[in-house]
Structures are given as structure tokens and as C-alpha cells.
Design an enzyme around this catalytic site. Structure first.
Site, PDB file in Angstrom:
ATOM      1  N   ARG A 168      17.157  71.482   2.398  1.00 44.77           N
ATOM      2  CA  ARG A 168      15.749  71.079   2.308  1.00 44.77           C
ATOM      3  C   ARG A 168      14.941  72.322   1.976  1.00 44.77           C
ATOM      4  O   ARG A 168      14.798  73.232   2.785  1.00 44.77           O
ATOM      5  CB  ARG A 168      15.254  70.463   3.614  1.00 44.77           C
ATOM      6  CG  ARG A 168      13.824  69.926   3.507  1.00 44.77           C
ATOM      7  CD  ARG A 168      13.390  69.276   4.810  1.00 44.77           C
ATOM      8  NE  ARG A 168      12.178  68.500   4.633  1.00 44.77           N
ATOM      9  CZ  ARG A 168      10.960  68.918   4.956  1.00 44.77           C
ATOM     10  NH1 ARG A 168      10.785  70.128   5.444  1.00 44.77           N
ATOM     11  NH2 ARG A 168       9.911  68.143   4.780  1.00 44.77           N
ATOM     12  N   SER A 193       1.462  70.640   3.178  1.00 45.50           N
ATOM     13  CA  SER A 193       2.780  70.497   3.786  1.00 45.50           C
ATOM     14  C   SER A 193       3.102  71.743   4.605  1.00 45.50           C
ATOM     15  O   SER A 193       2.294  72.666   4.710  1.00 45.50           O
ATOM     16  CB  SER A 193       3.822  70.284   2.689  1.00 45.50           C
ATOM     17  OG  SER A 193       5.069  69.979   3.249  1.00 45.50           O
ATOM     18  N   CYS A 229       6.135  59.405   2.609  1.00 42.89           N
ATOM     19  CA  CYS A 229       7.394  59.957   3.120  1.00 42.89           C
ATOM     20  C   CYS A 229       7.268  60.495   4.546  1.00 42.89           C
ATOM     21  O   CYS A 229       8.267  60.910   5.127  1.00 42.89           O
ATOM     22  CB  CYS A 229       7.954  61.004   2.172  1.00 42.89           C
ATOM     23  SG  CYS A 229       6.864  62.359   1.805  1.00 42.89           S
TER      24      CYS A 229
END
Length: 271
Positions: A168, A193, A229
């Protein structure tokens, strides 16, 4: 948005410095927010099937050409839908309580996380375990790829230990407001984010007017689904009303990512 990469390991490793090129002859997946979830979610009609039929279909298939999966656009529509159909099959099997389908038995997966994620870790680790495999978590402090050790060296070591590697990494995408009109699916993400929290106030100003709200969803039409998401900042990039609306499939999407990831890994292994 997160960027998730999967590599099925091979003994041949190039001496390149980038993550992707450190796994040259391996199968690599790179996707944004598991985009394969977009095409199905709760539209899937799941029929419970016996594990024997799945196993026979696996054994009856010719081994697929093993190819790097850098991005979903690298594969044609038929291949993507085959992967999604496989996800539906395996999901139905797991939902039935049958645990005899163990294609990953004896296989290990190293999970590299440059930034933490509850959903990504749990969905990959649980999915791999349910299909017989063992996953190993490597957090930001465990590996420090490119800092404490060169990426190519990390690639060589982990490739020798594991059958598959998931990473990731940091990435970000955003969509223009105009794309909403007539869309089948409206997909949003947090504006700041992980690793961007220092820019949160600046980003709120820049993205002002891009919030997905009830008015915006009306532009897409009554048949449009809403996806995210997660985690979501309700009241920032999306309103609470949109997330809780009947056409919001955010939480089925969160579950389906595990099944989609399982199907992608099966595809990567040629199973």
C-alpha cells in the site's frame, strides 16, 4: 486515495530502484481503491456453489499468461469481468460457510504498508487466510522501503521468503465535477489523505464546491450509486445524507473489496 500493488514473486529480480521494476518477471497489480469493486457491489447476484465445482473449473482452465497488473486499464473488459465473476463465485462459497476451497494453502503473502489502513489490511489478511494462506504485516516502521534499505534489496529478500507481495503506497486522484452528470456511479474520497493532513485546510479551500451532496447526486440521476473507499469525513467531501441514502453502496463496497482482491490474486496465480 490509496494505491495498492500486488506482486506474485519470482526468483528473477532486476536491479532497478523503483518498487514496480524491482519485481520484473512477477505478476503485479496496482489499483486505486480496489476499482474492481466499482463494477459489481450489490448488483452481484450470488448463487451458492459447491467448492467442487469451483475446483473443477479451476483445474479445467488453461493456465493464464502471468502478467504484471500495474493498473486496471492494462486489462480488457472481458478479463476484468471474468475476475469479477470469479469474485462473485468465491464470495458465495464463503457466505455459504464452506471453507474447503483452499487455493492459497501453503502460500505466504508479505503486506507492505507505507501508510496504515484498517480496511486494506483486514480485507487482504482475512481474504488470504480464508482461502488457506498466511499473511505477514509489515508496517511503515518495519520496512522503511527506500530509506533504511534500498527497494531492490527489499524486493530480493521478500521474494525469496514469500509467494506474493502486497504494498500500500502513496497516490492520489480526484475527479472533476462535470463527470457527475449522467454517471452510473459517483465515487468520492477524502480530500486530505494520510500524509496530507498538514494540507487539510488548504485542500478544503481548493476543493470547495466539489462536495458530493444531494444536489450533486440529482445531476447524476435517480439510478446512480454512491461509492466511497472510506474512511469518510462526513460533512466535508460528502454529506451524511448521501452516505446514508438508499442508493449508497459504501458498506457493501467495503466488504466486496475482500472478494475482489481474492479473485485478483487467484488470477495472478493463474488459478
Amino acid at each position: 486515495m490509496e494505491c495498492t500493488s500486488i506482486c506474485c514473486t519470482s526468483p528473477l529480480i532486476r536491479s532497478d530502484t523503483s518498487f514496480s521494476s524491482s519485481f520484473p518477471s512477477q505478476k503485479l497489480l496496482q489499483s486505486v481503491c480496489s476499482p474492481s469493486n466499482l463494477l459489481k457491489s450489490n448488483r452481484i447476484s450470488c448463487q451458492t456453489s459447491a467448492s467442487a465445482s469451483i475446483s473443477s473449473s479451476v483445474n479445467g482452465k488453461a493456465k493464464l499468461g502471468l502478467k504484471d497488473f500495474i493498473h486496471i486499464s492494462d486489462f480488457d473488459k472481458d478479463t476484468i469481468f471474468k475476475i469479477l465473476d470469479r469474485a462473485s463465485e468465491v464470495k458465495a462459497l464463503l457466505k455459504s460457510g464452506d471453507r474447503s476451497f483452499q487455493p492459497f494453502k501453503g502460500k505466504t503473502m508479505a503486506m507492505i504498508f507505507a501508510k496504515p489502513s484498517m480496511r486494506t489490511r483486514v480485507s487482504f489478511e482475512t481474504g488470504f487466510f480464508l482461502l488457506g494462506g498466511h499473511a505477514i504485516y509489515l508496517g511503515p516502521d518495519d520496512i522503511q522501503m527506500g530509506k533504511r534499505e534500498e527497494t531492490r534489496d527489499v524486493a530480493r529478500v521478500l521474494s525469496g521468503y514469500n509467494d506474493i507481495i502486497m504494498a500500500r503506497l502513496f497516490a492520489h486522484q480526484s475527479s472533476p465535477k462535470e463527470a457527475v452528470k449522467g454517471a452510473n456511479v459517483v465515487y468520492s474520497d477524502v480530500w486530505a489523505s494520510m500524509g496530507q493532513k498538514g494540507e487539510a485546510e488548504y485542500r478544503r479551500k481548493v476543493f470547495n464546491g466539489f462536495q458530493v451532496n444531494e444536489e450533486l447526486m440529482m445531476l447524476a440521476g435517480p439510478e446512480a450509486y454512491f461509492m466511497h473507499c472510506l474512511p469518510a469525513e462526513r460533512g466535508v467531501e460528502v454529506t451524511n445524507g448521501v452516505i446514508e441514502a438508499p442508493n449508497s453502496i459504501v458498506f457493501p463496497q467495503a466488504e466486496n473489496r475482500m472478494h475482489a482482491q481474492n479473485a485478483i490474486m487467484l488470477h495472478q496465480f493463474g488459478l
